[in-house]
Design an enzyme around this catalytic site. Structure first.
Site, PDB file in Angstrom:
ATOM      1  N   MET A 132       0.811  -1.210   0.000  1.00  0.00           N
ATOM      2  CA  MET A 132       0.000   0.000   0.000  1.00  0.00           C
ATOM      3  C   MET A 132       0.848   1.265   0.000  1.00  0.00           C
ATOM      4  O   MET A 132       0.358   2.330  -0.300  1.00  0.00           O
ATOM      5  CB  MET A 132      -0.925   0.001   1.222  1.00  0.00           C
ATOM      6  CG  MET A 132      -1.818  -1.228   1.309  1.00  0.00           C
ATOM      7  SD  MET A 132      -2.867  -1.449  -0.124  1.00  0.00           S
ATOM      8  CE  MET A 132      -4.014  -0.125   0.107  1.00  0.00           C
ATOM      9  N   CYS A 133       2.086   1.177   0.388  1.00  0.00           N
ATOM     10  CA  CYS A 133       3.000   2.325   0.419  1.00  0.00           C
ATOM     11  C   CYS A 133       4.421   1.786   0.380  1.00  0.00           C
ATOM     12  O   CYS A 133       4.652   0.581   0.499  1.00  0.00           O
ATOM     13  CB  CYS A 133       2.825   3.170   1.693  1.00  0.00           C
ATOM     14  SG  CYS A 133       1.187   3.884   1.918  1.00  0.00           S
ATOM     15  N   ARG A 134       5.361   2.683   0.232  1.00  0.00           N
ATOM     16  CA  ARG A 134       6.779   2.395   0.410  1.00  0.00           C
ATOM     17  C   ARG A 134       7.334   3.507   1.289  1.00  0.00           C
ATOM     18  O   ARG A 134       7.002   4.686   1.090  1.00  0.00           O
ATOM     19  CB  ARG A 134       7.535   2.372  -0.910  1.00  0.00           C
ATOM     20  CG  ARG A 134       7.051   1.376  -1.967  1.00  0.00           C
ATOM     21  CD  ARG A 134       7.582  -0.042  -1.725  1.00  0.00           C
ATOM     22  NE  ARG A 134       6.731  -0.781  -0.799  1.00  0.00           N
ATOM     23  CZ  ARG A 134       6.976  -2.041  -0.414  1.00  0.00           C
ATOM     24  NH1 ARG A 134       8.050  -2.683  -0.866  1.00  0.00           N
ATOM     25  NH2 ARG A 134       6.162  -2.648   0.414  1.00  0.00           N
TER      26      ARG A 134
END
Length: 263
Positions: free
Chosen positions: A1-3
């Site tokens: 969902m993110c980095r």
């Protein structure tokens, strides 16, 4: 969902850590190599960093993709810091609260990011609302799962917990309320880094020239990158990294069968 990525060490331009590496966070916004959930991180980005003599970090956040902001590349070229936390976002709920929902979240000396998603949000965490001060709920930066998880962590920090303990206890609490959640949390106070690997990838690099990087995935092919096992708490300084296993509340012990009476 993110980095996301955090760094502690000798002073570096932001761009040398985020933009210049061949697979840096800038590149991961459209072509991550190890992301398990989602493919493009174009729903916002942010970076927080510390200036000498000021314990409160500065932040630069935007609602759009990092590659579409020419001002960021200019800032990253010249701004230098010994500590930073940055993230690119793939929103659980697209468009929710725009820039306010982009990590890092910040209060006092802390910067925080959440890579993952809370299962069943928001209903699954409704029972945890009673444990938070009303003022914390009323001052949430955004109406998303990451901002609420940050409120849970922050309440523990304000209560005197050290950073690693605050993350570990929050992860266990949220995982118990919302099984199946992905809770890779990242926190820094400018002098140390705490992180959890819980449902997604996490790596760290102790650089030979000094400094520690903790990131969702390696930003280059340096063989010194180490993967953090799932269900693990990481605590790092500029020179040392400590890994501690975390207990999953879904793991239940099966009672041993009763012994046969002796004859």
């Amino acid at each position: 969902m993110c980095r996301h990525l955090a760094y502690l060490g000798p002073e570096e331009p932001l761009g040398r850590l985020l933009v210049a590496p061949p697979h840096g966070l800038f590149h991961q916004s459209w072509a991550p190599r190890r992301q398990r959930y989602g493919t493009v991180n174009a729903d916002g980005f942010g970076v927080g960093w510390y200036a000498e003599g000021d314990p409160a970090p500065a932040r630069y956040r935007r609602a759009g993709p990092i590659w579409a902001d020419p001002s960021f590349a200019d800032i990253a070229r010249v701004v230098r810091s010994t500590a930073l936390l940055a993230a690119v976002r793939d929103a659980t709920v697209p468009g929710a609260d725009q820039e306010a929902a982009a990590a890092p979240f910040a209060t006092g000396p802390w910067l925080f990011s959440h890579n993952g998603a809370v299962k069943g949000w928001p209903g699954s965490l409704a029972p945890l609302v009673a444990g938070l001060p009303a003022v914390d709920l009323l001052s949430l930066e955004a109406r998303n799962d990451s901002a609420f998880v940050w409120a849970l962590v922050l309440a523990r920090l304000r209560g005197g917990d050290e950073e690693g303990q605050a993350l570990a206890d929050t992860v266990v609490e949220v995982a118990e309320a919302a099984p199946g959640s992905r809770l890779n949390l990242l926190l820094t106070n400018g002098e140390s880094i705490a992180a959890t690997a819980w449902g997604d990838t996490l790596w760290y690099l102790t650089r030979p020239g000094g400094g520690t990087v903790v990131a969702s995935e390696p930003y280059d092919d340096d063989p010194h990158w180490q993967e953090v096992p799932d269900r693990t708490l990481l605590a790092a300084s500029g020179t040392d990294v400590l890994l501690t296993p975390l207990k999953d509340p879904s793991d239940t012990l099966v009672p041993a069968p009763p012994k046969e009476p002796s004859t």
